[in-house]
Design a protein around this motif. Structure first.
Motif, PDB file in Angstrom:
ATOM      1  N   SER A 172     -31.309 -54.755 -62.058  1.00 22.89           N
ATOM      2  CA  SER A 172     -30.501 -53.878 -62.905  1.00 22.89           C
ATOM      3  C   SER A 172     -31.475 -52.937 -63.607  1.00 22.89           C
ATOM      4  O   SER A 172     -32.677 -53.166 -63.626  1.00 22.89           O
ATOM      5  CB  SER A 172     -29.726 -54.678 -63.945  1.00 22.89           C
ATOM      6  OG  SER A 172     -30.610 -55.186 -64.920  1.00 22.89           O
ATOM      7  N   ILE A 173     -30.942 -51.893 -64.222  1.00 19.15           N
ATOM      8  CA  ILE A 173     -31.808 -50.900 -64.826  1.00 19.15           C
ATOM      9  C   ILE A 173     -32.493 -51.442 -66.083  1.00 19.15           C
ATOM     10  O   ILE A 173     -33.580 -51.006 -66.459  1.00 19.15           O
ATOM     11  CB  ILE A 173     -31.014 -49.589 -65.102  1.00 19.15           C
ATOM     12  CG1 ILE A 173     -31.970 -48.410 -65.237  1.00 19.15           C
ATOM     13  CG2 ILE A 173     -30.093 -49.718 -66.287  1.00 19.15           C
ATOM     14  CD1 ILE A 173     -32.624 -48.014 -63.933  1.00 19.15           C
ATOM     15  N   PRO A 188     -28.578 -45.986 -62.109  1.00 21.71           N
ATOM     16  CA  PRO A 188     -29.612 -45.757 -63.119  1.00 21.71           C
ATOM     17  C   PRO A 188     -29.050 -45.716 -64.541  1.00 21.71           C
ATOM     18  O   PRO A 188     -29.788 -45.878 -65.500  1.00 21.71           O
ATOM     19  CB  PRO A 188     -30.199 -44.399 -62.727  1.00 21.71           C
ATOM     20  CG  PRO A 188     -29.876 -44.251 -61.292  1.00 21.71           C
ATOM     21  CD  PRO A 188     -28.560 -44.940 -61.087  1.00 21.71           C
ATOM     22  N   GLU A 189     -27.744 -45.497 -64.674  1.00 22.86           N
ATOM     23  CA  GLU A 189     -27.150 -45.524 -66.007  1.00 22.86           C
ATOM     24  C   GLU A 189     -26.637 -46.910 -66.366  1.00 22.86           C
ATOM     25  O   GLU A 189     -26.168 -47.133 -67.487  1.00 22.86           O
ATOM     26  CB  GLU A 189     -26.024 -44.486 -66.092  1.00 22.86           C
ATOM     27  CG  GLU A 189     -26.584 -43.081 -66.206  1.00 22.86           C
ATOM     28  CD  GLU A 189     -25.626 -42.007 -65.741  1.00 22.86           C
ATOM     29  OE1 GLU A 189     -24.505 -42.343 -65.341  1.00 22.86           O
ATOM     30  OE2 GLU A 189     -26.025 -40.843 -65.794  1.00 22.86           O
ATOM     31  N   GLY A 190     -26.711 -47.841 -65.430  1.00 21.70           N
ATOM     32  CA  GLY A 190     -26.412 -49.235 -65.717  1.00 21.70           C
ATOM     33  C   GLY A 190     -24.942 -49.598 -65.759  1.00 21.70           C
ATOM     34  O   GLY A 190     -24.598 -50.742 -66.031  1.00 21.70           O
ATOM     35  N   ASP A 191     -24.060 -48.639 -65.501  1.00 23.14           N
ATOM     36  CA  ASP A 191     -22.635 -48.941 -65.654  1.00 23.14           C
ATOM     37  C   ASP A 191     -21.926 -49.235 -64.337  1.00 23.14           C
ATOM     38  O   ASP A 191     -20.863 -49.809 -64.325  1.00 23.14           O
ATOM     39  CB  ASP A 191     -21.930 -47.766 -66.357  1.00 23.14           C
ATOM     40  CG  ASP A 191     -22.180 -46.446 -65.635  1.00 23.14           C
ATOM     41  OD1 ASP A 191     -23.137 -46.384 -64.832  1.00 23.14           O
ATOM     42  OD2 ASP A 191     -21.417 -45.497 -65.857  1.00 23.14           O
ATOM     43  N   ARG A 192     -22.526 -48.823 -63.230  1.00 19.76           N
ATOM     44  CA  ARG A 192     -21.855 -48.986 -61.950  1.00 19.76           C
ATOM     45  C   ARG A 192     -22.765 -49.623 -60.904  1.00 19.76           C
ATOM     46  O   ARG A 192     -23.980 -49.531 -60.985  1.00 19.76           O
ATOM     47  CB  ARG A 192     -21.372 -47.634 -61.428  1.00 19.76           C
ATOM     48  CG  ARG A 192     -20.224 -47.045 -62.217  1.00 19.76           C
ATOM     49  CD  ARG A 192     -20.004 -45.593 -61.870  1.00 19.76           C
ATOM     50  NE  ARG A 192     -21.141 -44.768 -62.257  1.00 19.76           N
ATOM     51  CZ  ARG A 192     -21.291 -43.506 -61.884  1.00 19.76           C
ATOM     52  NH1 ARG A 192     -20.411 -42.936 -61.091  1.00 19.76           N
ATOM     53  NH2 ARG A 192     -22.334 -42.823 -62.281  1.00 19.76           N
ATOM     54  N   GLY A 195     -14.487 -53.201 -64.450  1.00 17.19           N
ATOM     55  CA  GLY A 195     -14.172 -54.056 -63.309  1.00 17.19           C
ATOM     56  C   GLY A 195     -13.409 -53.325 -62.214  1.00 17.19           C
ATOM     57  O   GLY A 195     -13.027 -53.919 -61.216  1.00 17.19           O
ATOM     58  N   LYS A 196     -13.161 -52.046 -62.427  1.00 16.45           N
ATOM     59  CA  LYS A 196     -12.412 -51.278 -61.430  1.00 16.45           C
ATOM     60  C   LYS A 196     -13.293 -50.946 -60.235  1.00 16.45           C
ATOM     61  O   LYS A 196     -14.471 -50.665 -60.394  1.00 16.45           O
ATOM     62  CB  LYS A 196     -11.877 -49.986 -62.048  1.00 16.45           C
ATOM     63  CG  LYS A 196     -10.571 -50.212 -62.770  1.00 16.45           C
ATOM     64  CD  LYS A 196      -9.950 -48.902 -63.208  1.00 16.45           C
ATOM     65  CE  LYS A 196      -8.696 -49.189 -64.015  1.00 16.45           C
ATOM     66  NZ  LYS A 196      -8.347 -48.045 -64.851  1.00 16.45           N
ATOM     67  N   GLU A 197     -12.675 -50.976 -59.080  1.00 17.16           N
ATOM     68  CA  GLU A 197     -13.447 -50.737 -57.871  1.00 17.16           C
ATOM     69  C   GLU A 197     -12.869 -49.584 -57.078  1.00 17.16           C
ATOM     70  O   GLU A 197     -11.671 -49.369 -57.052  1.00 17.16           O
ATOM     71  CB  GLU A 197     -13.439 -52.003 -57.019  1.00 17.16           C
ATOM     72  CG  GLU A 197     -14.398 -51.886 -55.872  1.00 17.16           C
ATOM     73  CD  GLU A 197     -14.797 -53.232 -55.314  1.00 17.16           C
ATOM     74  OE1 GLU A 197     -15.567 -53.949 -55.956  1.00 17.16           O
ATOM     75  OE2 GLU A 197     -14.322 -53.553 -54.223  1.00 17.16           O
ATOM     76  N   GLU A 251     -18.024 -51.136 -45.336  1.00 14.28           N
ATOM     77  CA  GLU A 251     -17.826 -49.893 -46.083  1.00 14.28           C
ATOM     78  C   GLU A 251     -18.585 -49.969 -47.401  1.00 14.28           C
ATOM     79  O   GLU A 251     -18.930 -51.049 -47.865  1.00 14.28           O
ATOM     80  CB  GLU A 251     -16.332 -49.684 -46.401  1.00 14.28           C
ATOM     81  CG  GLU A 251     -15.410 -49.726 -45.208  1.00 14.28           C
ATOM     82  CD  GLU A 251     -15.459 -48.480 -44.341  1.00 14.28           C
ATOM     83  OE1 GLU A 251     -16.224 -47.555 -44.660  1.00 14.28           O
ATOM     84  OE2 GLU A 251     -14.731 -48.454 -43.326  1.00 14.28           O
ATOM     85  N   ILE A 252     -18.771 -48.800 -48.010  1.00 15.05           N
ATOM     86  CA  ILE A 252     -19.477 -48.754 -49.283  1.00 15.05           C
ATOM     87  C   ILE A 252     -18.468 -48.744 -50.429  1.00 15.05           C
ATOM     88  O   ILE A 252     -17.509 -47.977 -50.417  1.00 15.05           O
ATOM     89  CB  ILE A 252     -20.426 -47.549 -49.319  1.00 15.05           C
ATOM     90  CG1 ILE A 252     -21.557 -47.839 -48.324  1.00 15.05           C
ATOM     91  CG2 ILE A 252     -20.992 -47.331 -50.717  1.00 15.05           C
ATOM     92  CD1 ILE A 252     -22.369 -46.666 -47.934  1.00 15.05           C
ATOM     93  N   HIS A 253     -18.683 -49.634 -51.369  1.00 10.87           N
ATOM     94  CA  HIS A 253     -17.782 -49.777 -52.511  1.00 10.87           C
ATOM     95  C   HIS A 253     -18.529 -49.473 -53.802  1.00 10.87           C
ATOM     96  O   HIS A 253     -19.720 -49.744 -53.919  1.00 10.87           O
ATOM     97  CB  HIS A 253     -17.229 -51.204 -52.567  1.00 10.87           C
ATOM     98  CG  HIS A 253     -16.335 -51.542 -51.418  1.00 10.87           C
ATOM     99  ND1 HIS A 253     -14.980 -51.627 -51.534  1.00 10.87           N
ATOM    100  CD2 HIS A 253     -16.612 -51.799 -50.119  1.00 10.87           C
ATOM    101  CE1 HIS A 253     -14.446 -51.925 -50.358  1.00 10.87           C
ATOM    102  NE2 HIS A 253     -15.423 -52.043 -49.469  1.00 10.87           N
ATOM    103  N   LEU A 254     -17.778 -48.934 -54.754  1.00  8.67           N
ATOM    104  CA  LEU A 254     -18.333 -48.603 -56.062  1.00  8.67           C
ATOM    105  C   LEU A 254     -17.597 -49.450 -57.092  1.00  8.67           C
ATOM    106  O   LEU A 254     -16.373 -49.410 -57.188  1.00  8.67           O
ATOM    107  CB  LEU A 254     -18.115 -47.114 -56.342  1.00  8.67           C
ATOM    108  CG  LEU A 254     -18.546 -46.567 -57.696  1.00  8.67           C
ATOM    109  CD1 LEU A 254     -20.051 -46.571 -57.818  1.00  8.67           C
ATOM    110  CD2 LEU A 254     -18.024 -45.143 -57.868  1.00  8.67           C
ATOM    111  N   LEU A 255     -18.347 -50.252 -57.847  1.00  7.51           N
ATOM    112  CA  LEU A 255     -17.737 -51.150 -58.828  1.00  7.51           C
ATOM    113  C   LEU A 255     -18.181 -50.741 -60.224  1.00  7.51           C
ATOM    114  O   LEU A 255     -19.376 -50.646 -60.495  1.00  7.51           O
ATOM    115  CB  LEU A 255     -18.162 -52.596 -58.530  1.00  7.51           C
ATOM    116  CG  LEU A 255     -17.751 -53.659 -59.544  1.00  7.51           C
ATOM    117  CD1 LEU A 255     -16.240 -53.809 -59.599  1.00  7.51           C
ATOM    118  CD2 LEU A 255     -18.397 -55.003 -59.184  1.00  7.51           C
TER     119      LEU A 255
END
Lengths: 178, 433
Positions: B211-212, B255-259, B280-282, B271-275
């Protein structure tokens, strides 16, 4: 009419009974001519011949997997489609699964070392998925089959020759429930 | 004529605007200055107060670690130790700068060591500019004897920071090792020392990522009989499942630590997922029937580099963090993967397969050029940049088994840092805290 016959029959039977009683008398017994057979007195119960299904049920999961009821299939380099020469293997596996309707399996997709860790995770799963789709097309219910990818983390052979690579590009069938 | 004039004005405006917008996306930090001459530094033996009982081993360890760090930096060049013998021994209270100038030193580090009554070591160093005969800066570091190496790394990082560079010597590497029999996650200093195991799952653990804030890691574990994605706090030991359907791996913290971006087959395909770690939204970022994998954030958190098989073979692409504006950056060759964005944002290191060999390449986004960093030395995989962008850690089978190696951004100074068991999937911390 019926009653008359019954009375006649009973009367006949009684006559024969009294007749046989009359014959009893002081006669010498004849020497036995035949040899009586003396046999084992322990009850003889054979080990029952188990059916294939019974035999399978007796084994632990680990033993069942070692016995190799389900055969591995192999893939071409970088590919995940089922090769023609692997289809008979899948047919045999499907037949066995249809015969053992309670069995649930895990299909593990594996890759050789000539792919990256990341790409191979996806490729391994694609291979297991191809095998799953083929089994389903042969009548296996999809809820009996789970898939997992190990990428290139679990090679069966460490060599760098083509034979080792071939052995590593595989889907293994593991029995997880009987 | 008027039309042409207007057109040229418009072109002029655009030509001026576009580099401006590109510039605004970049960080203030300029990054590596290739071709800059290295600064000659003299590091004579440390003085220590005669009364204090200092173990010879500690003095040597502190000195050698600091020497090694500065040598490794590619910012400083150490004046050879043999030359110090030609001049008078350093007296911290009365420095003869002309002597140090005569052996080509621009910077002089004068270090002193003492042990406190409580058994702590205190290292004080002063940095001088030789030509101007001026004191530039100094620091004092104290700590238990076990932290001798850390004290040296802190001192080396102070040197980096003073000279306008990013700290890197206290940064750590995370990696997978089977040295204790099973594939588990370990961390260690950048130089391979002070190793520590951090997972005890007894199942395959893999794809670790920092993590950052360097307090949490992301990794994939088979501990629940499926490759699930976990976040794990290495200081509290708290673990959390982030994704548990399908195969989940190659996660990267923004790099901002939120995602967090990661690869998952939960939709039936890689597939590529963004969390979003807060809500907790994806969100799914790629949509097709082929393999998309290996996402990695740009340092400004606006873009994501990833691998996709959409052209038929695995190639490297960049997309905006929303999943839009996808463009391909590798065109030669048939198999590329494991992209890693450099901390200053201008370069992407990746792995390319040519004739069944894996080698590490660096693509420069500014000059649109590619350089090859490894050659004819086993399979070289999973490159990861140092926090200052001057070095890379990677795994290689050049010695037979998977081991970790360091090299500089130009492929020089290759050095093995692991030796026991198999060691792979390294990731360098993105930033020093």
């Amino acid at each position: 009419m019926k009653r008359l016959f019954v009375i006649i029959f009973i009367g006949f039977a009684l006559l024969t009974f009294f007749d046989s009683c009359k014959k009893k008398g002081p006669e010498t017994e004849p020497v036995q001519e035949t040899v009586e057979r003396v046999d084992e007195d322990v009850p003889k119960v054979d080990r029952p011949v188990l059916t294939e299904e019974e035999l399978f049920q007796k084994r632990s999961l680990e033993e069942a997997n070692k016995a190799g009821y389900l055969k591995k299939i192999y893939f071409d380099f970088d590919k995940y489609d089922i090769k023609d020469n692997m289809k008979p293997v899948l047919h045999r596996n499907a037949d066995w699964l249809l015969k053992h309707g309670h069995v649930e399996i895990l299909m593990e997709g594996h890759c050789d070392e000539r792919g990256t860790f990341e790409y191979n995770m996806a490729l391994g799963e694609k291979r297991a998925e191809s095998a799953l789709n083929y089994l389903v097309s042969l009548g296996i219910k999809p809820d009996r089959v789970k898939i997992i990818s190990y990428g290139k983390t679990k090679p069966v052979m460490k060599g760098i020759d083509e034979e080792s690579h071939y052995q590593n590009r595989r889907v293994e069938f593991v029995i997880i429930k009987k | 004529m008027k039309k042409i004039l207007i057109l040229s004005v418009i072109i002029g405006v655009f030509a001026n605007l576009s580099p401006l917008t590109v510039y605004s996306q970049q960080e203030v930090w300029v990054g590596i200055k290739e071709g800059m001459p290295m600064i000659p530094v003299a590091l004579p033996a440390f003085h220590f107060t005669p009364k204090s009982m200092i173990d010879e081993g500690i003095i040597r360890e502190l000195y050698e670690t600091l020497w090694h760090d500065l040598q490794f930096s590619r910012v400083f060049k150490l004046v050879p130790r043999e030359h110090y013998g030609y001049i008078e021994k350093l007296d911290p209270s009365r420095i003869i700068f002309k002597d140090w100038a005569s052996i080509q030193a621009n910077i002089l580090i004068s270090g002193e060591l003492e042990v406190s009554p409580a058994g702590r070591i205190i290292f004080s160093f002063k940095v001088y500019e030789v030509n101007s005969e001026k004191f530039i800066f100094g620091r004092n570091f104290g700590g238990k004897k076990e932290f001798t190496r850390l004290i040296a790394h802190r001192a080396a990082d102070e040197m980096m920071k003073y000279f306008g560079e990013r700290a890197l010597f206290v940064s750590k590497l995370i990696f997978v090792s089977n040295r204790d029999g099973n594939e588990e996650i370990y961390i260690m200093d950048y130089d391979g020392k002070r190793m520590r195991r951090i997972t005890y799952n007894d199942y395959i653990d893999s794809f670790p990522s920092w993590s950052i804030n360097n307090e949490d890691i992301l990794y994939t574990s088979y501990k629940n009989n499926n490759p699930d994605l976990y976040s794990f706090s290495i200081y509290t030991g708290k673990s959390r499942v982030l994704s548990s359907r399908g195969t989940n791996y190659s996660a990267d913290w923004s790099p901002e630590g939120d995602r967090v971006v990661y690869t998952s087959t939960k939709s039936g395909n890689a597939e590529i997922h963004l969390l979003n770690m807060k809500t907790g939204k994806e969100k799914r970022l790629t949509f097709n029937r082929i393999i998309d994998t290996s996402p990695y954030w740009s340092p400004n958190a606006r873009e994501i580099v990833f691998t996709s098989q959409r052209s038929g073979t695995p190639q490297i692409y960049i997309m905006d963090a929303e999943g839009t504006n996808i463009r391909r950056i590798t065109f030669e060759g048939t198999y590329h993967d494991s992209p890693s964005w450099s901390p200053e944002g201008t370069r992407i290191a990746y792995v390319s397969r040519v004739e069944y060999r894996f080698d590490i390449y660096v693509y420069n986004l500014r000059s649109n050029s590619i350089i090859k960093l490894t050659e004819n030395a086993g399979r070289n995989e999973n490159p990861s940049w140092s926090p200052d962008g001057r070095h890379l850690v990677f795994s290689s089978t050049r010695g037979g088994d998977y081991q970790l190696y360091l090299m500089d951004y130009d492929g020089s100074n290759v050095r093995q840092i692991t030796f026991k068991g198999e060691n792979k999937m390294p990731e360098w911390q993105k930033k020093v805290r």
